[in-house]
Scaffold this motif. Structure first.
Motif, mmCIF file in Angstrom:
data_model
loop_
_atom_site.group_PDB
_atom_site.id
_atom_site.type_symbol
_atom_site.label_atom_id
_atom_site.label_comp_id
_atom_site.label_asym_id
_atom_site.label_seq_id
_atom_site.Cartn_x
_atom_site.Cartn_y
_atom_site.Cartn_z
ATOM 1 N N SER A 1 0.754 -1.072 -0.083
ATOM 2 C CA SER A 1 0.056 -0.104 -0.259
ATOM 3 C C SER A 1 0.938 1.263 0.044
ATOM 4 O O SER A 1 1.921 1.236 0.289
ATOM 5 N N ASP A 2 0.386 2.411 -0.531
ATOM 6 C CA ASP A 2 1.152 3.489 -0.438
ATOM 7 C C ASP A 2 1.319 4.068 0.825
ATOM 8 O O ASP A 2 2.285 4.939 1.208
ATOM 9 N N LEU A 3 0.624 3.631 1.970
ATOM 10 C CA LEU A 3 1.115 4.010 3.429
ATOM 11 C C LEU A 3 2.555 3.462 3.735
ATOM 12 O O LEU A 3 3.337 4.210 4.308
ATOM 13 N N VAL A 4 2.651 2.189 3.261
ATOM 14 C CA VAL A 4 3.933 1.649 3.452
ATOM 15 C C VAL A 4 5.123 2.264 2.793
ATOM 16 O O VAL A 4 6.312 2.403 3.221
ATOM 17 N N PHE A 5 4.573 2.773 1.423
ATOM 18 C CA PHE A 5 5.490 3.385 0.408
ATOM 19 C C PHE A 5 6.145 4.567 1.125
ATOM 20 O O PHE A 5 7.394 5.027 1.215
ATOM 21 N N GLY A 6 5.030 5.319 1.924
ATOM 22 C CA GLY A 6 5.552 6.458 2.267
ATOM 23 C C GLY A 6 6.542 6.362 3.233
ATOM 24 O O GLY A 6 7.469 7.069 3.274
ATOM 25 N N GLU A 7 6.343 5.418 4.193
ATOM 26 C CA GLU A 7 7.360 5.156 5.304
ATOM 27 C C GLU A 7 8.740 4.759 4.803
ATOM 28 O O GLU A 7 9.783 5.257 5.252
ATOM 29 N N PHE A 8 8.772 3.950 3.716
ATOM 30 C CA PHE A 8 9.827 3.296 3.173
ATOM 31 C C PHE A 8 10.522 4.505 2.372
ATOM 32 O O PHE A 8 11.780 4.730 2.460
ATOM 33 N N TYR A 9 9.788 5.398 1.802
ATOM 34 C CA TYR A 9 10.547 6.629 1.064
ATOM 35 C C TYR A 9 11.105 7.257 2.221
ATOM 36 O O TYR A 9 12.327 7.865 1.872
ATOM 37 N N LEU A 10 10.495 7.650 3.157
ATOM 38 C CA LEU A 10 10.974 8.371 4.153
ATOM 39 C C LEU A 10 12.155 8.015 4.860
ATOM 40 O O LEU A 10 13.062 8.461 5.060
ATOM 41 N N GLU A 11 12.294 6.638 5.082
ATOM 42 C CA GLU A 11 13.333 6.054 5.548
ATOM 43 C C GLU A 11 14.603 5.929 4.649
ATOM 44 O O GLU A 11 15.523 6.245 5.212
ATOM 45 N N SER A 12 14.380 6.062 3.455
ATOM 46 C CA SER A 12 15.308 6.086 2.498
ATOM 47 C C SER A 12 15.968 7.578 2.366
ATOM 48 O O SER A 12 17.186 7.728 2.200
ATOM 49 N N VAL A 13 15.171 8.543 2.661
ATOM 50 C CA VAL A 13 15.694 9.786 2.560
ATOM 51 C C VAL A 13 16.590 9.999 3.933
ATOM 52 O O VAL A 13 17.635 10.645 3.674
ATOM 53 N N LEU A 14 16.047 9.566 4.857
ATOM 54 C CA LEU A 14 16.573 9.692 6.339
ATOM 55 C C LEU A 14 18.033 9.004 6.160
ATOM 56 O O LEU A 14 18.937 9.582 6.588
ATOM 57 N N GLU A 15 18.064 7.860 5.489
ATOM 58 C CA GLU A 15 19.267 7.056 5.679
ATOM 59 C C GLU A 15 20.403 7.654 4.811
ATOM 60 O O GLU A 15 21.497 7.393 4.957
ATOM 61 N N ASN A 16 20.037 8.483 3.653
ATOM 62 C CA ASN A 16 20.794 9.060 2.855
ATOM 63 C C ASN A 16 21.553 10.387 3.496
ATOM 64 O O ASN A 16 22.563 10.755 2.804
#
Length: 191
Positions: A1-16
Motif C-alpha cells: 500500500s502507499d502508506l508503507v511506501f510513504g514510510e519506506f520513502y521517508l526511511e530512504s531519505v533519512l538514511e541518505n
C-alpha cells in the motif's frame, strides 16, 4: 500500500542524509502511540515525522474524467490532508522531549506541488490547509524535495541557536523557507 511506501520513502531519505544514530523509525511514546520516524537532535530533543498518507483519492482525482468528479475528490483529498495534519499534531509532545512542531512527509511531489501552488481547485483553500497546519497545529508539511531543505534548516538552526530559547525562531525560519519554496516553484512554473 502507499502508506508503507510513504514510510519506506521517508526511511530512504533519512538514511541518505543522517548517520544511523541520528534518527529512529517507529518511535514509541509513553502511552504506546508510535510515530513513523524521529530525528534525534542535540540535547535530547526529538523531531517527530509522520509519513502515513494515502494517495488513493489524489490519484483518482488526477485521473477523474469530469470536473464534478474531480471537485468531489478534491474535497476528499483535503479532508484526508486535514485528518493527517491533526494526527501528526498528536506527536508534538514537548513533555516527552519533542520539538514544539512536527513534520508531515507527503510522499508525492505532485500532490505537494498542487497543494502549495494551489493549482488544484479554486481560491486559496489549498494554501489555507498549509497555514492551518503551521499556525494552528505546528505541523510543517514537506515533500521529498523540500524535506531535505527543511531538515537542514532545523539542524543548522539547532547548531547555531540555543534550543530552549530559539525553537520558536527555528519554526519561523522554517515557515519562511516554505513561503520561499512556494514562490520559487511558482517562478519555475512561469518559466
Amino acid at each position: 500500500s502507499d502508506l508503507v511506501f510513504g514510510e519506506f520513502y521517508l526511511e530512504s531519505v533519512l538514511e541518505n542524509v543522517l548517520p544511523p544514530n541520528q534518527y529512529q523509525m517507529q518511535y514509541g511514546f509513553k502511552d504506546g502511540l508510535i510515530v513513523d520516524a524521529v530525528v534525534l537532535l542535540d540535547k535530547g530533543k526529538i523531531l517527530p515525522i509522520d509519513s502515513k498518507f494515502s494517495l488513493e483519492n489524489y490519484n483518482r482525482m488526477v485521473n477523474a474524467a469530469d470536473k464534478a468528479q474531480r471537485d468531489a475528490l478534491l474535497t476528499k483529498v483535503k479532508a484526508d490532508l486535514k485528518g493527517r495534519i491533526d494526527e501528526t499534531a498528536k506527536y508534538i509532545r514537548p513533555s516527552e522531549g519533542t520539538m514544539d512542531f512536527a513534520f508531515m512527509f507527503i510522499p508525492s511531489e505532485s500532490l505537494y506541488y498542487d497543494l502549495l501552488i494551489s493549482n488544484v481547485g479554486s481560491g486559496s483553500s489549498s494554501r489555507d490547509l498549509i497555514e492551518y497546519a503551521f499556525r494552528d497545529k505546528h505541523v510543517i508539511i514537506t515533500s521529498p524535495t523540500s524535506f531535505m531543505a527543511y531538515l537542514q534548516t532545523v539542524l543548522q538552526g539547532l547548531r547555531s541557536l540555543q534550543i530552549e530559547e530559539q525553537a520558536k525562531d527555528i519554526q519561523v525560519r522554517v515557515g519562511q523557507l516554505g513561503t520561499h519554496i512556494a514562490k520559487y516553484d511558482e517562478y519555475m512554473k512561469k518559466l
